[in-house]
Design a protein around this motif. Structure first.
Motif, short mmCIF file in Angstrom:
data_model
loop_
_atom_site.label_atom_id
_atom_site.label_comp_id
_atom_site.label_asym_id
_atom_site.label_seq_id
_atom_site.Cartn_x
_atom_site.Cartn_y
_atom_site.Cartn_z
N GLY A 261 0.60 -1.29 -0.15
CA GLY A 261 0.03 0.10 0.01
C GLY A 261 0.86 1.24 0.05
N LYS A 301 -2.42 -1.60 5.80
CA LYS A 301 -3.77 -0.95 5.55
C LYS A 301 -5.11 -1.68 4.98
CE LYS A 301 -0.45 2.86 4.26
NZ LYS A 301 0.02 3.82 3.28
N LEU A 303 -6.83 -1.83 2.20
CA LEU A 303 -6.57 -1.59 0.70
C LEU A 303 -7.76 -1.08 -0.08
CD1 LEU A 303 -3.78 -3.86 -0.71
CD2 LEU A 303 -3.46 -1.63 0.19
N GLU A 306 -8.26 2.33 0.52
CA GLU A 306 -7.28 3.09 -0.16
C GLU A 306 -7.60 2.99 -1.47
OE1 GLU A 306 -4.06 4.41 1.23
OE2 GLU A 306 -5.50 4.04 2.70
N ARG A 311 -6.12 6.20 -3.38
CA ARG A 311 -4.60 6.12 -3.23
C ARG A 311 -4.03 4.74 -3.80
NH1 ARG A 311 -6.13 9.02 1.56
NH2 ARG A 311 -6.46 7.02 2.55
#
Length: 505
Positions: A261, A301, A303, A306, A311
């Motif tokens: 990530g 994280k 994902l 994200e 991101r």
């Protein structure tokens, strides 16, 4: 024509021209070939023969390649399955891998890649024409290769713990090791994601090949492409020699991308292409090099979040997240703590050349069980390393661990449990004496055991350690007082004496 390999392959495709092309390509490699044009014909051949591998198109006149995969899975057959999907159909590729396919190819099929994937599935040498990686090792210190001498102490053996969540992790490791499906490991920092990645590699047919571990967050952004794909001499200022990248170094083995990530979006795009095309182009080179790499990635994280935040690329996430393994936090499997601690202490003793293995006192075990472990197994290792370094005794005590909050003592719990039995306004000195002291003390001890078990979520080891008892002592007292643990919680049953009732003890 190549030397016969004694491998029999089944090719399933409804287009006669493609069937012939695949057959001729594989015959030149020395394989025995059977072909089928539909699911039904394939099933008839599977009923008559055993194959080393099955290569099937996804779309067939009377079904799909998934139907063949389901048959192989339901019958427990050993054939490796390779699925051919339409170009750009990531959903079909992911479905095939989740259904148990070893690997997949996209149309139009590159014959060099076709031969390489089949050779990998059969655990053969790479076929002629596949370029070998250039010699040398990646410069970045975050990448390394597992030494064959470490095989006897494989990562799988180091995954200590018999909790249900760890048993599930082992089942998934065994399952995913049989295919090329990308694996995404998710868990808090310190839960052992690299250890699980190594275990997947150790139990796969790639165990004798390189395992390259890369910390994606530890590489400067401007060096990412050169580190991942290598570079040629003169490609940029300071490039005084050729050097291979992580993908070339991992050729034939496993590439572990830790903290995936943390990669910037520009590098995510280049990584996606390398995974899709199974080829990389070194910085300064004009041609791509085919690579045979199993991708295992990891992140602490979320994902998916994200992706929603923009991101992380959605297409890369779907490509990496074919199979996800979630690693539990240490606080969620405290029943594994005694075994984990023992394994870590044994390793510390071995690495330090100690003559004996340090042991934790019951008080030290209780202190550990009362700790929340925000750093998980990595924090436990650090605590035990510190304790061994500072202690002058063979038995480690709570003060050696340096934990701030000591575990409650048995006397404190007894007072807390016993205090409510006194009538309001009556001091303990004025309370009436019990007419049956043994029964009265048994009831107090029973209440303490129940409270400790409920506090530690029915874990007998943790509950016993919090009272200064070993697991054997805890079981003895529970049996004597009729305290039992079930799915519904603590159950109070008939008391008996374990010393005389050996069947129940």
């Amino acid at each position: 024509m190549s030397t016969p390999t004694h491998h029999r392959l089944l090719v399933v495709d409804d287009e006669p021209d493609l069937r012939t092309l695949y057959e001729l390509t594989l015959l030149r490699e020395g394989y025995d070939i059977e072909t089928a044009g539909c699911v039904e014909d394939a099933r008839l051949l599977l009923a008559e023969h055993r194959f080393s591998a099955v290569i099937t198109d996804m779309r067939l006149p009377d079904g799909t390649g998934l139907d063949i995969l389901k048959q192989l899975e339901s019958e427990g057959r050993p054939e490796k399955a390779i699925v051919i999907t339409a170009y750009g159909s990531a959903e079909n590729a992911v479905s095939a891998l989740k259904a148990g396919a070893y690997d997949y190819l996209t149309k139009p099929v590159d014959l060099k890649q076709f031969r390489a994937v089949i050779a990998s599935a059969l655990n053969n040498e790479a076929p002629p024409g596949v370029q070998e990686p250039i010699q040398g090792a990646p410069a970045n210190a975050t990448a390394h290769t597992a030494a064959p001498s470490e095989k006897s102490r494989s990562a799988l053996a180091r995954l200590a713990g018999n909790s249900p969540c760890m048993q599930q992790v082992r089942v998934l490791i065994d399952k995913v090791s049989r295919s090329m499906a990308p694996v995404l490991l998710w868990g808090e920092s310190g839960t052992g994601k690299e250890l699980v990645a190594r275990a997947i590699h150790d139990v796969s047919n790639r165990a004798s090949q390189p395992f390259i571990a890369v910390n994606c967050g530890a590489i400067p952004e401007q060096l990412l492409e050169a580190e991942f794909f290598g570079f040629r001499k003169g490609a940029f200022t300071g490039a005084t020699e050729e050097r291979e990248g992580f993908f070339q170094a991992a050729n034939g083995g496993t590439l572990f991308l830790d903290e995936i990530g943390d990669l910037p979006l520009a590098m995510q795009s280049k990584l996606l292409r390398a995974i899709q095309e199974r080829a990389v182009r070194a910085v300064g080179a004009t041609q791509e090099v085919q690579v045979d790499v199993r991708i295992v990635s990891a992140s602490h994280k979320d994902l998916q979040a994200e992706v929603h935040a923009g991101r992380f690329r959605q297409d890369l996430f779907y490509r990496l997240n074919v199979i996800q393994i979630t690693l539990p936090a240490l606080r969620e499997r405290l029943e594994d703590l005694p075994l984990l601690s023992q394994r870590i202490l044994e390793r510390i003793a071995h690495e330090s050349g100690m003559t004996g293995v340090p042991q934790l006192s019951l008080a030290a075990q209780s202190a550990l069980l009362s700790h929340r472990f925000p750093g998980n197994v990595r924090e436990l290792e650090n605590l035990l390393h510190r304790a061994v370094a500072l202690s002058t005794q063979h038995i480690l005590e709570p003060e050696d661990l340096g934990l701030a909050t000591p575990a409650p003592s048995l006397e404190k719990i007894e007072v807390e449990v016993a205090a409510p039995i006194h009538a309001p306004g009556v001091s303990p000195a004025e309370a009436p004496l019990p007419t049956d002291l043994v029964a009265h003390l048994d009831q107090i001890e029973r209440d303490i055991l129940v409270q400790a078990l409920e506090k530690h979520r029915l874990n007998r080891t943790a509950a016993g350690a919090s009272l200064g008892l070993s697991l054997r002592q805890m079981r003895y007292r529970m049996a004597r007082l009729g305290v039992q643990v079930s799915d519904q919680g603590v159950v109070l049953g008939e008391r008996f004496d374990p010393d005389t009732d050996t069947d129940q003890a």
